[in-house]
Enzyme design. Structure first.
Site, PDB file in Angstrom:
ATOM      1  N   VAL A 138    -121.231 106.197 -12.534  1.00 52.27           N
ATOM      2  CA  VAL A 138    -119.944 105.908 -13.741  1.00 52.27           C
ATOM      3  C   VAL A 138    -119.820 104.543 -13.845  1.00 52.27           C
ATOM      4  CG1 VAL A 138    -118.207 106.441 -14.913  1.00 52.27           C
ATOM      5  CG2 VAL A 138    -119.359 108.508 -14.315  1.00 52.27           C
ATOM      6  N   PRO A 158    -115.074 101.214  -1.238  1.00 47.78           N
ATOM      7  CA  PRO A 158    -115.832 100.940   0.101  1.00 47.78           C
ATOM      8  C   PRO A 158    -117.602 100.856  -0.013  1.00 47.78           C
ATOM      9  CG  PRO A 158    -114.254 102.808  -0.044  1.00 47.78           C
ATOM     10  CD  PRO A 158    -114.372 102.478  -1.318  1.00 47.78           C
ATOM     11  N   GLY A 164    -119.759 103.871  -0.592  1.00 46.78           N
ATOM     12  CA  GLY A 164    -119.647 104.729  -2.154  1.00 46.78           C
ATOM     13  C   GLY A 164    -120.421 104.056  -2.870  1.00 46.78           C
ATOM     14  N   ASP A 176    -113.447 110.242 -17.249  1.00 45.94           N
ATOM     15  CA  ASP A 176    -113.256 111.751 -17.641  1.00 45.94           C
ATOM     16  C   ASP A 176    -111.928 112.411 -17.631  1.00 45.94           C
ATOM     17  OD1 ASP A 176    -116.157 112.055 -17.653  1.00 45.94           O
ATOM     18  OD2 ASP A 176    -116.068 111.999 -15.461  1.00 45.94           O
TER      19      ASP A 176
END
Length: 249
Positions: free
Chosen positions: A33, A53, A56, A116
């Protein structure tokens, strides 16, 4: 009187073309996203900082960082990251952290989009079709992003392939027109003349128009006339010449 004016339809968004060139956009998160959000704001010429990080990071986000298309901070979000931010986009899998970030942005009056979580968004990202200078956005106001994508594809499929190129040529012509008629009071006439061109010329003609055609077309601005492309190029006009013993032809 009820049928004279459009009915108000509440529940929508004010869809704008937000100019964020050289504005500082903070993106929190580095997944799929976030990758989409980053591309959207880079396309709008924003200055982007990504906080996430390294473990990720999505492959695309890692690529943007490697190519130095964005600034990168290798750690989790800290409140001080908001210093100097003009816009904040969060895309992390932690609803509690996202809500806390939104509250901090709200306190600092920084517009934010929490992925979201529609109630915690000052604005939404729609599904966008891009063709050069043309951008068409479809928004479902947070109700159905997938449906927005489907509608956008249907709209894009109905547009001629040369729409973006035609718009680009019109933009060049407008800038040329403003140079020869820069006065503020010329504004309404400029708009009316450009509108007549867009309505009377085909997309194909607009795409074919070159700099020489534009300069010739601009000669008609003073009178307000809008000649067609063939007239601009003086095509199809009878040629008068002298053939010698046979006289004029």
């Amino acid at each position: 009187m009820s049928g004279k004016f459009p009915e108000v339809q509440g529940g929508g968004s004010l869809i704008l073309a937000w100019q964020i060139r050289n504005k500082h956009v903070l993106v929190i998160g580095g997944g799929e996203v976030a990758a989409g959000r980053i591309l959207n704001v880079l396309n709008a010429d924003a200055k982007v900082t990504v906080v996430s990080p390294r473990e990720g990071l999505n492959e695309e986000v890692a690529y943007r960082i490697e190519k130095k298309q964005v600034e990168y901070i290798d750690r989790k979000f800290e409140p001080s990251d908001l210093d100097g931010a003009d816009m904040v986009l969060t895309a992390v899998d932690d609803p509690e952290a996202s809500s806390q970030i939104y509250k901090l942005c709200h306190e600092r009056r920084i517009p934010a989009n929490i992925a979201d979580v529609p109630p915690e968004c000052d604005f939404y990202f729609g599904s966008v079709h891009r063709d050069g200078p043309l951008q068409v956005m479809v928004s479902t106001n947070g109700n159905g992003p997938k449906l927005a994508n489907i509608v956008r594809r249907k709209i894009a499929a109905s547009l001629p392939d040369n729409t973006g190129a035609a718009i680009q040529k019109v933009g060049v012509l407008r800038r040329k027109l403003r140079k020869i008629a820069p006065a503020i009071e010329e504004g309404p006439k400029r708009m009316h003349w450009m509108s007549k061109i867009c309505e009377s010329w085909s997309l194909e003609d607009l795409c074919e128009m070159d700099e020489k055609d534009m300069d010739e077309l601009l000669k008609s601005y003073k009178s307000g006339d809008v000649p067609c492309l063939h007239e601009v190029r003086h095509e199809g006009e009878p040629v008068v010449g002298f053939e010698g013993s046979f006289g004029w032809w």
